[in-house]
Design a protein around this motif. Structure first.
Motif, mmCIF file in Angstrom:
data_model
loop_
_atom_site.group_PDB
_atom_site.id
_atom_site.type_symbol
_atom_site.label_atom_id
_atom_site.label_comp_id
_atom_site.label_asym_id
_atom_site.label_seq_id
_atom_site.Cartn_x
_atom_site.Cartn_y
_atom_site.Cartn_z
ATOM 1 N N GLU A 150 -7.391 -1.290 6.623
ATOM 2 C CA GLU A 150 -7.195 -2.711 6.887
ATOM 3 C C GLU A 150 -5.792 -2.987 7.430
ATOM 4 O O GLU A 150 -5.604 -3.801 8.337
ATOM 5 C CB GLU A 150 -7.435 -3.512 5.611
ATOM 6 N N GLU A 154 -5.092 -4.648 11.005
ATOM 7 C CA GLU A 154 -4.394 -5.927 11.113
ATOM 8 C C GLU A 154 -3.081 -5.783 11.865
ATOM 9 O O GLU A 154 -2.721 -6.629 12.692
ATOM 10 C CB GLU A 154 -4.152 -6.506 9.721
ATOM 11 N N GLU A 255 -9.585 -6.659 12.207
ATOM 12 C CA GLU A 255 -10.179 -6.013 11.035
ATOM 13 C C GLU A 255 -11.704 -5.977 11.162
ATOM 14 O O GLU A 255 -12.342 -4.972 10.816
ATOM 15 C CB GLU A 255 -9.769 -6.765 9.773
#
Length: 328
Positions: A150, A154, A255
């Motif tokens: 993640e 991001e 994401e």
């Protein structure tokens, strides 16, 4: 010719970040930003009344002062170009290098991967704690891997594509402008008791600055998924379905693409500062999350970055160059 000169620092700075990573042992302007923000916060909280409106005004003043500092740095770069073009090129290249984080993000996330492959869960938890804001001591192996993936997804947007987008428009100092905004948000843009009012202006400014780059990054990552032989159709499907499943209007875009491309499920509930935050899942659990997905996420990040650098070269040399030629 000047346009060519002003494109070179972006490409050279990008290559320096790719091969060398974050500059070590020399002054780093992003660290300076952090120290300035911390010092200004302390002074501004004292200078303004300790009321809801007073702290909001203090937060607005923080944003203004930081942006004025970036304008001052930009003036120095402009003066360097006027004095001697090679000096301007070197200074702007150095700024671009300091604004990007691809190499270090890859190294830090791969350190998590190495610990997971060694079955060293405490070491993996510690490694991932260096790149995420959540509580990591409660994470199992899947949770650690998800946190790393993640963060890579991001930060492909926040740490790479967004500063490059503003460099496309305004050169190296455009990237610096973005980093000032993003650093403010990362330090004071929290929705907790301490920063709810003081950090409001910084958070809103960051949302505005990230609106276009987040969506551009997602589209580039979908293209990158195809080049990496990942599931492009699933990446597009999950992006359309899950891109708004985040408290921030921008954070879930890359994401969701990453989750779809890798055919895994990300996000879900997470602990922050001892408090459980309920979050929706992003993606479908077609495959279980495994450490190798960290490597795949990094591959997506690298190819997405290459596509963005190619886009910058194309736009600045063809589009901007064509407009300049037409004006002449």
């Amino acid at each position: 010719m000047l346009l060519l000169y002003r494109t070179l620092p972006i490409l050279l700075g990008g290559l320096m970040d790719f091969f060398l990573g974050d500059p070590r042992g020399i002054p780093h302007i992003i660290i300076l930003f952090g120290k300035m923000i911390a010092g200004l916060e302390k002074s501004l909280r004292k200078a303004f009344r300790d009321t809801e409106q007073g702290q909001r005004n203090a937060g607005r003043m923080l944003v203004v002062l930081m942006l004025l500092f970036v304008l001052l740095v930009s003036a120095v770069v402009f003066a360097a170009y006027r004095l001697w073009i090679p000096l301007g090129l070197v200074l702007e290249t150095f700024i671009v290098w300091q604004c990007l984080c691809m190499k270090d993000l890859k190294l830090e996330s791969m350190h998590v991967y190495d610990k997971l492959k060694q079955k060293d869960l405490p070491g993996a938890r510690y490694a991932v704690s260096m790149i995420v804001g959540r509580d990591t001591e409660v994470l199992d192996e899947v949770g650690v891997a998800k946190a790393a993936i993640e963060t890579v997804a991001e930060n492909t947007s926040d740490g790479i594509i967004a500063p490059l987008f503003y460099m496309l428009l305004f050169g190296g100092c455009g990237g610096l402008l973005y980093k000032a905004v993003n650093t403010m948000d990362s330090m004071v843009g929290y929705r907790n008791e301490k920063y709810l009012h003081f950090g409001r202006a910084a958070a809103l400014t960051d949302d505005v600055f990230n609106y276009i780059p987040a969506r551009l990054a997602a589209r580039l990552m979908i293209a990158a998924a195809g080049l990496c032989a990942f599931n492009t159709r699933q990446a597009l499907k999950i992006y359309k379905r899950d891109r708004q499943k985040h408290a921030s209007p921008n954070s879930a875009h890359t994401e969701s693409v990453c989750a779809g491309a890798l055919e895994i499920q990300l996000a879900g509930d997470a602990w922050y500062f001892g408090e459980l935050h309920k979050k929706e899942y992003i993606g479908d659990p077609i495959h279980p999350v495994v450490p190798d997905d960290i490597k795949r996420a990094n591959k997506l990040m690298v190819v997405t970055t290459v596509l963005m650098l190619a886009l910058i070269t194309l736009v600045r040399l063809l589009v901007f160059g064509g407009l300049l030629h037409a004006a002449i």
